[in-house]
Design an enzyme around this catalytic site. Sequence first.
Site, short mmCIF file in Angstrom:
data_model
loop_
_atom_site.label_atom_id
_atom_site.label_comp_id
_atom_site.label_asym_id
_atom_site.label_seq_id
_atom_site.Cartn_x
_atom_site.Cartn_y
_atom_site.Cartn_z
N GLU A 193 -10.97 -73.60 17.53
CA GLU A 193 -10.88 -74.95 16.33
C GLU A 193 -11.95 -74.76 15.55
OE1 GLU A 193 -10.63 -78.67 18.06
OE2 GLU A 193 -11.76 -78.23 19.74
N GLU A 199 -16.20 -74.06 7.25
CA GLU A 199 -17.13 -74.11 8.40
C GLU A 199 -17.14 -73.10 9.38
OE1 GLU A 199 -15.96 -77.39 11.18
OE2 GLU A 199 -15.88 -78.80 9.43
#
Length: 799
Positions: A530, A539
């Site tokens: 995730e 990210e």
Amino acid sequence: MDSPTSMGEPMPIFYVGQHETQRALPVSDGLVRHAQDCGYDMLTTPITTPHFHASVLSLLTSYHQAISETSPYPSPQPLPLIPALKPVDAPLTPGDTISQLLAFTSPWIDLASPDPLIAHLSRQVFNLEIAYAAFCGVVTIVVRGPRLAYGTNGLSQYARALKEALQVGAYIQLHILMPMAGGTDADNDEDMGDLVRFARPEFVEGQNEQSTDPFSAWDAWNTIRSICRYNARLSVALDLPRRLPSMSLQSRWYSEPLRLIYLPASSFLVNARGSHVLSKPHQLFIYRCMRLKSAPWLLLADIGPIPGVNDPSLILSYSTGHLSPATAADAPSPGSSLSSTPTPAEAAQISKSSNRKSRNDPTPHLSYLRYLQRNQPPKSTIERFGGGFQDYLQSPLQPLADNLESITYEVFEKDPIKYEWYERAIAAALQDWQSHGKSVSSTTGAVVVAVAGSGRGPLVTRAIRASEKSGVPVQVYAIEKNPNAYVLLQRHNEEEWNGQVTVVKTDMRAWKGPTLPDGSFGKVDILVSELLGSFADNELSPECLDGVQHVLNPDHGISIPTSYTAHLTPISTPRLYADLMARSTTADPNAFDIPWVVMLQQMNYLSTQDSPQHAQPSNGAKSNQQKLEQAPVPNVQTAWEFRHPLPPTTLAQSSLRRGGSAVGGGGGFTGGDGANEHNARFSKTKFQINEQGVCHGIAGYFETVLYSGAAGTVELSTNPVTMDEKSKDMISWFPIFFPIKVPIQVTRESELEISMWRQTDDRKVWYEWLVESFITVGGKRVRLALSDLHSSKGSGCLM
């Protein structure tokens, strides 16, 4: 409609004021308390009196007479100066209730007048009123907007006067009263004492540029606030007409610093029972505005004097809004032929119903607003979760460089959709694995599942549940580099997972895979992560999954997610731009070179699809009113895509480059050896602009396919076009916002072109973005504006 408050859900409070254009009585402390007894939260007051108005007109008359007496050879006369205010000129005095008053500057001045004499007198009146109101302690002052009949003429004069006023009163808030739809000026021009009537013909002739463009009022406001450099103490008081304009224009005003909604008596309709009500579009607009982080006040204007002022024996009850359904029932929807003022029949009905209802309810308009307050639509899941986070700028997370706090993980884990969808994806993958008879990487016959970046373990729990639901045994590994989360994972393994999980503390890229009985390292069948950010890859999900792919079964290993795409669209967001301007001049000079994570609320999409102006209903039966009320659909386009797992040849080439070998190539374009060059991206997207506006930056979203196979396809999305279809009510990710330093004005039927780069130098990843505006004239594409090339390299994500 049941009141949401009955379910324990707090709803926005309506702060309602009462305004009389010609208030008969001065606003004393007693009148304020009386209004509060009636249920009003505030009153308005003029700053100066009719006596002052008369003295200014007298001064103007004397000046004209002095000029005429010098004919036929007039000598230059100094412009007249208005003397200081006298007690008879101003009703205000400092006091305890002054903060509960909204002060109105004189509506009879004309700050944008083309006649220098009228403009000069108006500025003097304006400055005297602002200075005296500020001295008395008034916080909020409402100023009539510029006359739209002048077009763009005089806007610079008007804006300069406001900018000067903001300096005179260091703590005052100026609300500029603007009509929602352009093309019409307020009825104050009918005042025989209005200075606009005294403008000399030689200055006024040829100045009338009255436009039928509904966006003309917004364009005037945009010019004013731009000259005032988005001052935080300058905002909009929006005058709602009897019939609201298109949804695109409503959304434009919604994105502005809206602090006051002005509701004249003409905005109300009369239903079958003779009750004063608002149309459904008015209700929806008010409901939407009241959900803003800083909800506007509501101001009832010219609905009649405060009841009981001249009859102290009249007993009044507080307006609670407990109205019968029949009383509060909507009036018939306004048709396309509805005028901005009541018809004679409606006026007669209003007069009769007002007399009848005043005996039962002395404040029917206020009671109706309290009814709306009590019966607002319930908040959505995202609204409940994001309370307080609306339009709040946050720096994106750097999970590779930083160890996240437990509270950060906890916020993500409250998502009601994300982990449920992950569980479905894992279950579908396990079912397909079994049905296809794939071999497993374990020695026990179980499918090996690794959760890379386990955090506090929610995906580990979901993997175990997916195994139980699908009936496919699994061998689970939890990989986490955060030493603090590692402690909690071990506790979960002991107390919740019955020791069936192998917890490994390491950076996923350094993990060699499951340890086999002979001491060698095995492979993983399903790799779950995730790592996605607000723009999908911001990210460093691509870099992380590249680094751990060596443990994935090379023959038929599955990555969850299997792919993700970044999406973007240009937006107008004055609130965020003003915030960034303040940051860039104080704490953070690089504020405009940072992509911010933000729960976008008070914003407007500049490019839409199937907008009311161009929508063509398939059956051709949609009315003009329905078209006007149709919500525009944002035009959101794809920037780029990432897929996992990567082809082995790509990883092999990356490994060669990492050492700077001759085979590898020796260096990337942006530094380093080019080992991560395969994760660089570039996109150029074009957006058609339907209406004039101003671009403050780019909103970014993502979509991801967690898994797609015979057992089903599971997707997540923050894209506003597809979110409801793919993952409605998901709250884990807010959008990302790429600002631009200088707002770009866009015109109707123009085109915005966005260039976006994802750059890397093998040590970090950053974004660069640029916005261009074009218009086609005579078949030739002409550039209208060009933004700076913004770069987040200084705050890039470290690998």
